[in-house]
Motif scaffolding. Structure first.
Motif, mmCIF file in Angstrom:
data_model
loop_
_atom_site.group_PDB
_atom_site.id
_atom_site.type_symbol
_atom_site.label_atom_id
_atom_site.label_comp_id
_atom_site.label_asym_id
_atom_site.label_seq_id
_atom_site.Cartn_x
_atom_site.Cartn_y
_atom_site.Cartn_z
ATOM 1 N N ALA A 103 -5.283 -14.612 -43.060
ATOM 2 C CA ALA A 103 -6.631 -14.749 -43.457
ATOM 3 C C ALA A 103 -7.246 -13.279 -43.652
ATOM 4 O O ALA A 103 -8.501 -13.554 -44.160
ATOM 5 N N GLY A 104 -7.049 -12.568 -42.671
ATOM 6 C CA GLY A 104 -7.921 -11.435 -42.393
ATOM 7 C C GLY A 104 -7.429 -10.284 -43.239
ATOM 8 O O GLY A 104 -7.997 -9.068 -43.234
ATOM 9 N N CYS A 105 -6.640 -10.328 -44.166
ATOM 10 C CA CYS A 105 -6.334 -9.377 -45.157
ATOM 11 C C CYS A 105 -7.324 -9.247 -46.241
ATOM 12 O O CYS A 105 -7.963 -9.992 -46.649
ATOM 13 N N GLN A 109 -15.644 -16.325 -39.319
ATOM 14 C CA GLN A 109 -16.134 -15.155 -40.294
ATOM 15 C C GLN A 109 -14.854 -14.268 -40.831
ATOM 16 O O GLN A 109 -14.130 -13.969 -40.104
ATOM 17 N N GLY A 110 -14.945 -13.795 -41.857
ATOM 18 C CA GLY A 110 -13.832 -13.055 -42.604
ATOM 19 C C GLY A 110 -14.473 -11.469 -42.537
ATOM 20 O O GLY A 110 -14.974 -11.116 -41.660
ATOM 21 N N GLY A 111 -14.759 -10.954 -43.790
ATOM 22 C CA GLY A 111 -15.363 -9.626 -44.193
ATOM 23 C C GLY A 111 -16.890 -9.534 -43.824
ATOM 24 O O GLY A 111 -17.537 -8.579 -43.974
ATOM 25 N N ASN A 112 -17.606 -10.977 -43.793
ATOM 26 C CA ASN A 112 -18.774 -10.823 -43.661
ATOM 27 C C ASN A 112 -19.567 -10.375 -44.877
ATOM 28 O O ASN A 112 -20.691 -9.600 -44.824
ATOM 29 N N THR A 113 -19.192 -10.675 -46.172
ATOM 30 C CA THR A 113 -19.687 -9.916 -47.350
ATOM 31 C C THR A 113 -20.275 -10.961 -48.052
ATOM 32 O O THR A 113 -20.940 -10.772 -49.311
ATOM 33 N N ILE A 151 -9.609 -12.407 -47.483
ATOM 34 C CA ILE A 151 -8.807 -13.513 -48.341
ATOM 35 C C ILE A 151 -9.277 -14.707 -47.949
ATOM 36 O O ILE A 151 -9.721 -15.668 -48.377
ATOM 37 N N GLY A 152 -9.408 -14.847 -46.362
ATOM 38 C CA GLY A 152 -9.810 -16.290 -45.838
ATOM 39 C C GLY A 152 -11.157 -16.744 -46.068
ATOM 40 O O GLY A 152 -11.532 -17.963 -46.483
ATOM 41 N N GLY A 153 -11.964 -15.614 -46.233
ATOM 42 C CA GLY A 153 -13.465 -15.854 -46.613
ATOM 43 C C GLY A 153 -13.505 -16.501 -48.055
ATOM 44 O O GLY A 153 -14.259 -16.911 -48.657
#
Length: 491
Positions: free
Chosen positions: A128-130, A85-89, A158-160
């Protein structure tokens, strides 16, 4: 109330987290990197829309690629399922665990370092978490431009973005997310790390592996770092809001805009009056750029990396002449050109706030489709007719990236209808819309991915050959099916 998941759950691993496993995870990521209480897990198991709520034994937040690899290796050894999971958007449930999920959610939010900016080579290497907006601002400080731009850029990661091959409003000129990437680092389902973090524009040494992972929604591995392409920062930008005759006129305007702008069209966004009004109702501070009583609008932006010279014709002058010509041709009914940064930002805020406004408006449904650009007017006309035949009181608000053929064919439920009642019509409307898309040679997912929401639709519309190839790749890389199981494909 949360919407129901698809009627039949896919087979996913349900090995539980034992006390020994929890201790091992804590030893890898530290006390602050492990969330086990239900309240703390809640934001990570709930999708952005608030429609899907899944389960998880724990949320794990590693701080480095090494920690990700150790966590994945541990899960691989014990058959524990992982939801990256990244920003979960996301809007398709791709980062949301199924209710039966007993493994972990692996959140990359702590991995948020910009590792290198190379203005000369026009690249940026990032974790990836940027957050996407942070990367846009970082590029701008170096007089460079990262063109990936979407409504959730203040919180998506950015990873997501890469895992879903995100699109956005600049695809017309720069392409989808996969077109903005030179190299990747990926942790595979076994815990091995593939280091493809190369800033090469040419590399013809066999299969281009990075493209396997972009758009795979975390089902084949976890993107941990990326080398992104940059462009010269725009120096001369002109944004205009147009009241237009109809969607056919939008295509004709776009076609002529390419040459009139000297191939500097950055974005071309179609908006319905219903979508504009919905944003104005729910998003404080937005203002109607053009109080015109017309059903269709176009947000058109031209940009050049060449700074405007004194006395020379710039983007604004070119746009003024272009709009005058389009008014005379009857395609444009009225128009306004942004004279200040605030006016431009207001126009863009209206476009980018549609998802937020629709969430506030109430129950609805949306189809993220693409067809050939020339087929968009036909699709809109036939698609609206098909949906209204099924539910005459449904409220359409189509909009989208008309320059690249991607339409968000969206609807709000009839006034006063709740989510549960609207869901009774969703199957018939979905079939009607997707059958039409397919008959026009289009795609049932243009930029939002498959996730959970379109799991059954993908299997319905893609050929057996295509699905078999996808399953072969998935089984080769993830034979235990631990990496984001139950997303994209049913195995």
């Amino acid at each position: 109330m949360p919407a129901a998941f698809p009627s039949s759950d896919p087979a996913i691993p349900t090995a539980p987290l034992t006390a020994e496993m929890r201790d091992a995870l804590r030893a890898i990521v530290g006390e602050k990197g492990l969330i086990e209480d239900e309240h703390g897990k809640r934001p990570f198991v709930t999708d952005w829309r608030g429609l899907l709520v899944g389960g998880a034994g724990a949320v794990v937040r590693p701080g480095s690629t090494e920690e990700v690899a150790k966590v994945v290796r541990l899960c691989h050894q014990h058959g524990i399922a992982i939801v990256p999971q990244g920003g979960n958007t996301g809007l398709m449930g791709g980062a949301t665990p199924w209710p039966a999920h007993t493994g972990i959610v692996l959140s990359l939010g702590r991995m948020n370092r910009v590792l290198d900016v190379d203005p000369v080579g026009y690249t940026m290497t990032v974790e990836a978490g940027c957050v996407l907006q942070t990367l846009q601002e970082t590029a701008s400080r170096h007089d460079r431009f990262l063109p990936l731009s979407l409504g959730a850029q203040g919180s998506c990661m950015i990873g997501g973005n890469l895992s879903t091959n995100a699109g956005g409003v600049q695809v017309l000129r720069y392409g989808n997310a996969r077109n903005l990437v030179l190299g990747l680092e990926v942790v595979l389902p076994s815990g091995e790390v593939w280091d493809g973090l190369r800033a090469l524009k040419k590399d013809n040494t066999g299969y281009d592996l990075k493209h396997l992972f972009m758009g795979a929604e975390g089902t084949l591995g976890i993107i941990t770092k990326a080398v992104l392409k940059l462009w010269p920062a725009p120096k001369d930008v002109c944004t205009a809001w147009l009241a237009i005759r109809d969607p056919r006129a939008a295509l004709e305007i776009l076609s002529e805009a390419h040459s009139a702008s000297e191939d500097n069209v950055g974005s071309c966004e179609l908006m319905s009056r219903a979508a504009v009004d919905m944003v104005l109702r729910h998003i404080p501070g937005t203002q109607d750029p053009l109080k015109a009583d017309t059903p269709w609008y176009l947000l058109l932006e031209w940009s050049s990396a060449r700074a405007r010279q004194d006395g020379a014709e710039g983007m604004s002058e070119k746009m003024e002449q272009f709009l005058a010509d389009q008014l005379e041709a009857g395609r444009v009914l009225d128009a306004v050109i942004a004279q200040t940064g605030n006016q431009s930002r207001n126009m863009w805020r209206i476009r980018e706030s549609v998802a937020e406004a629709s969430r506030a408006e109430g129950p609805g449904m949306s189809f993220d489709i693409s067809v050939a650009i020339s087929s968009i007017p036909e699709f809109i006309a036939r698609g609206l007719e098909a949906a209204l035949d099924i539910l005459p009181t449904i409220r359409p608000y189509p909009l989208g990236h008309i320059g690249d053929g991607n339409l968000h064919f969206s609807f709000m439920g009839p006034s006063g209808m709740d989510q549960q009642t609207l869901a009774q019509y969703k199957g018939a409307i979905t079939r009607a819309v997707n059958d039409l898309v397919t008959s026009l040679g289009g795609s049932i997912s243009a930029e939002h991915g498959i996730g959970i929401d379109k799991l059954d639709e993908l299997s319905h519309y893609r050929s057996k050959t295509e699905l078999d190839i996808m399953r072969t790749i998935k089984r080769a890389l993830d034979p235990q099916n631990i990496m984001n199981p139950g997303k994209v494909l049913r195995l």
